[in-house]
Write an enzyme that holds these catalytic residues in place. Structure first.
Site, PDB file in Angstrom:
ATOM      1  N   CYS A   1     -40.334 -73.646  37.525  1.00 24.21           N
ATOM      2  CA  CYS A   1     -38.896 -73.494  37.675  1.00 24.21           C
ATOM      3  C   CYS A   1     -38.368 -74.603  38.566  1.00 24.21           C
ATOM      4  CB  CYS A   1     -38.517 -72.124  38.220  1.00 24.21           C
ATOM      5  SG  CYS A   1     -39.816 -71.197  38.981  1.00 24.21           S
TER       6      CYS A   1
ATOM      7  N   HIS B   1     -48.942 -64.116  36.897  1.00 27.99           N
ATOM      8  CA  HIS B   1     -48.137 -64.035  38.127  1.00 27.99           C
ATOM      9  C   HIS B   1     -47.544 -62.657  38.426  1.00 27.99           C
ATOM     10  CE1 HIS B   1     -47.568 -68.594  37.482  1.00 27.99           C
ATOM     11  NE2 HIS B   1     -48.297 -68.437  38.574  1.00 27.99           N
TER      12      HIS B   1
ATOM     13  N   ASP C   1     -51.277 -68.822  43.607  1.00 26.91           N
ATOM     14  CA  ASP C   1     -51.381 -69.896  42.614  1.00 26.91           C
ATOM     15  C   ASP C   1     -50.887 -71.219  43.201  1.00 26.91           C
ATOM     16  OD1 ASP C   1     -51.595 -71.231  40.165  1.00 26.91           O
ATOM     17  OD2 ASP C   1     -49.626 -70.561  39.481  1.00 26.91           O
TER      18      ASP C   1
ATOM     19  N   TYR D   1     -46.481 -64.976  28.009  1.00 23.86           N
ATOM     20  CA  TYR D   1     -46.740 -65.061  29.451  1.00 23.86           C
ATOM     21  C   TYR D   1     -47.349 -63.760  29.946  1.00 23.86           C
ATOM     22  CZ  TYR D   1     -45.287 -66.111  34.365  1.00 23.86           C
ATOM     23  OH  TYR D   1     -45.219 -66.371  35.719  1.00 23.86           O
TER      24      TYR D   1
END
Ligand SMILES: Cc1cc2nc3c(=O)[nH]c(=O)nc-3n(C[C@H](O)[C@H](O)[C@H](O)COP(=O)(O)O)c2cc1C
Ligand code: SF4
Length: 686
Positions: free
Chosen positions: A31, A173, A265, A170
């Site tokens: 992002c 996360h 991450d 996805y």
């Protein structure tokens, strides 16, 4: 220059289902705070990376439906056909340079907010929303699951119309329904989507199949999958992840594997080295015949080659290295390894997302400015005059200004008062865990070394008269700042009683080698990284440390850079005692008087010294002296005197680098006006 043949392997093409990536460099989703709201800025940022040689350029996470609205975060969006043109713009720009465009479709379920859409949050089972919004997500029934699959399928079709070559499912996360169904802590269903792993993986399997069915003939279908959450049984664990990859092995066209959540991450360099995720993903290639992408803040071409040769990865995934240097692949290809601007792992880029603002990077001041200011990370306008520039101070502002002015072709003279170059970067990079921050200095010095038009003088303290006599046409003061010793700061506008004593230290003292007797109170009225790194340094020298802060928790701003949890863990491991919501009313030589921020209760804490981290002051004496001599400038040939970076207003290293870069860009150029950048304007109100 020619590419070193040992790096040839990095430039081999890789087939991803029906499409082929021209090399192994893969910009994974990240992002950027621009997303659907600033499509031109977004497209320009991605284009620069495509130009820089990345074979795959992905969007950030992309909402597929208003019930997965992640406001206030500004991400990509494909709710309906109206969202296609903005993303088509990105695809066109990326394709223009021979790269593939990828999109990461997601529905964030209970990790969305729906603050904008006002839809009810969705989740596998009833549960609170993740980010503390005072609302719960409701359990999805079979119709909701069918709707979710339809939204995902439609978004995949829209992605294809926009021009994307890769479409993500996805499951990473802790941010998407496909992953939430896998997690025992989020999925307590008793139907065929809950219970056994086979059941919990069902939705992920179905969505991959749906996506392949919808667009798989022309688009590669990628799964981003979290292999470990480090949460124990309630989270995805390595052993379950292995079973999942076995179950789905060859279903997607590519596996993009990493750790969850985001803080595990994109770990700052202070807490994780390059390639740290390897033990969590090195088994995936053995299970699937499809290519595997992984991440690990890869900036060293040798490490990248080793990842491929040892069979860990097929493609080198990168978010931060591509932000710090959009031209990383091209530089390897052209044998220009010394030109690579390596990421320092400070996570200021991440802070952009978390503060809902366009992305910024410490190392790359052009990041986020590609469209609105027309700044390119590699190109600058040639000089507009034969002016000679004197820069005083070789911290991040001075070094970047010298480098960038040098690149423009100006004659530059950089004077540093200390024997060592780098200013605060040299000092801070000696604190525990911050060694990689020295890359801010080292990259710039490496570039300057190749520029015969840039002259560097160490140990050269200049006074105002000497500056006048130097013969420069433009003078830039980049003389940095120092920490205040008087306690003045956010919580104490009148300073703190007793802080005039010898046992009061500042971060400057510690960074310059001073070591107080213990026990030491570290007083944090700054709220970012300094106090914890100073505490770490004191512990290294066996000092007992109390971390005192008026804030309700330690290092609160570091949650924006994903340091927070790691700092907490580190402070606990070091035995640093935290005393929060407490201001210091007075230092009495052998103790501090504490005042509780909320109750007003007063207590005393014995200590031998205090390190006070409250506020800084610009070191602008030379600038002020020169301003006072303005009438003498014309005779001295001086056209302008400017002050920038910490010497103007102390801030982050990112601010300092940007200030130096901006000075260099704007010298001799027509002033940009009151609003010095382009904006996305709403010109149609129908
Ligand atoms: C600023 C920033 C934004 C990110 N946003 C996303 C995102 O939208 N979706 C995603 O799957 N990962 C996101 N990530 C994680 C990255 O894709 C990547 O997995 C992580 O940063 C580790 O790779 P690196 O060490 O190369 O940065 C983001 C990372 C950064 C630095
Ligand atoms: S902001 Fe820091 S962590 Fe992010 S890319 Fe730039 S240098 Fe790396």
């Amino acid at each position: 220059m020619q590419r070193d043949p040992r790096f040839d392997i990095l430039f081999e093409p890789v087939r991803i289902g029906p499409v082929v990536a021209k090399n192994r460099f893969f910009q994974v989703p990240h992002c950027n705070g621009m997303g659907h709201a600033m499509p031109q800025a977004h497209a320009a940022m991605r284009e620069v990376k495509a130009e820089g040689g990345w074979a795959v350029i992905c969007t950030e996470e992309c909402e597929i439906h208003p019930s997965g609205d992640v406001s206030p975060y500004v991400e990509a969006r494909l709710w309906d056909d109206h969202d296609i043109p903005a993303l088509r713009l990105m695809c066109e720009r990326v394709h223009a340079h021979g790269a593939l465009a990828g999109i990461e479709l997601t529905h964030n379920g209970p990790t969305a907010s729906n603050l904008y859409s006002r839809e009810v949050l969705l989740a596998p089972s009833h549960q609170p929303s993740k980010y503390g919004y005072p609302a719960q997500a409701r359990a999805m029934d079979k119709r909701d699951i069918a709707d979710y699959r339809r939204w995902h399928r439609n978004a995949a079709l829209r992605a294809r119309s926009a021009g994307f070559d890769l479409v993500y499912v996805y499951a990473g996360h802790d941010l998407s329904l496909a992953m939430h169904f896998l997690q025992k802590r989020r999925n307590q269903r008793s139907d065929e989507y809950g219970g056994s792993l086979e059941n919990r993986v069902r939705l992920l399997r179905e969505v991959i199949a749906d996506t392949k069915d919808a667009v798989g003939d022309t688009c590669g279908v990628v799964v981003r999958f979290a292999t470990e959450e480090l949460l124990g049984d309630g989270g995805v664990t390595l052993s379950e992840a292995k079973e999942v990859v076995h179950m789905l092995a060859d279903l997607p066209d590519l596996w993009d594997v990493n750790l969850a959540a985001w803080y595990n991450d994109s770990v700052p360099s202070r807490f994780a080295r390059e390639g740290a995720q390897e033990p969590f993903i090195d088994w995936v290639k053995k299970v699937t015949s499809k290519p595997v992408v992984g991440v690990g803040r890869f900036t060293s071409p040798d490490t990248m080659v080793s990842q491929i040769r040892r069979g860990v990865l097929d493609m080198i995934g990168a978010a931060r290295p591509s932000i710090a240097d959009p031209y990383l692949p091209k530089k390897i290809e052209e044998g220009r390894l010394d030109d690579i601007r390596e990421c320092i792992g400070c996570n200021i880029c991440v802070a952009g997302d978390n503060t809902v603002t366009p992305i910024r990077c410490t190392q790359n001041p052009t990041m986020g400015e590609e469209w609105r200011k027309g700044w390119h990370p590699e190109r600058m306008a040639p000089r507009k005059s034969g002016a000679k520039i004197l820069i005083v101070g070789s911290g991040p502002t001075g070094l970047e200004a010298a480098r960038a002015l040098g690149q423009r072709g100006y004659e530059v003279h950089l004077a540093e008062g200390r024997p060592e170059l780098g200013g605060r970067v040299s000092l801070e990079s000696r604190l525990p865990g911050l060694a990689e921050w020295a890359r801010v200095r080292d990259w710039r010095l490496g570039q300057i070394k190749t520029m015969p038009n840039v002259h560097v003088y160490r140990g050269s303290q200049l006074g105002a008269q000497e500056v006048l006599e130097f013969g420069a046409n433009h003078v830039l003061l980049a003389t940095g700042c120092h920490w205040r010793r008087d306690g003045f700061g956010r919580s104490n506008g009148l300073g703190i009683k007793g802080f005039g004593q010898a046992a009061i230290f500042t971060p400057d003292d510690i960074m310059n080698g001073a070591m107080p007797d213990g026990p030491v109170v570290v007083f944090d009225d700054d709220y970012f990284y300094y106090a914890s790194t100073i505490a770490d340094q004191l512990c290294k020298h066996q000092r007992a440390v109390y971390y005192v802060t008026p804030d309700d928790t330690i290092a609160s701003w570091s949650s924006n850079t994903l340091d927070y949890r790691h700092i907490q863990a580190r402070m606990h491991a070091l035995g640093v005692e935290q005393i929060v919501a407490s201001n210091i009313a007075e230092f009495k030589g052998d103790r501090v008087v504490l005042e509780h921020v909320w109750s007003g209760k007063v207590s005393e804490l014995s200590c031998a010294a205090v390190v006070t981290i409250t506020a800084r002051l610009p070191q602008d004496a030379l600038y002020q002296a020169l301003l006072a001599m303005e009438s003498a400038w014309p005779a001295a040939g001086i056209q302008s005197v400017r002050c920038a970076g910490d010497a103007l207003a102390p801030g982050l290293i990112a601010h300092a680098v940007y200030a130096g870069h901006r000075y260099a860009r704007e010298l001799d150029e027509v002033p940009a006006g009151d609003v010095p950048f382009r904006r996305h304007l709403h010109t149609s109100f129908t």
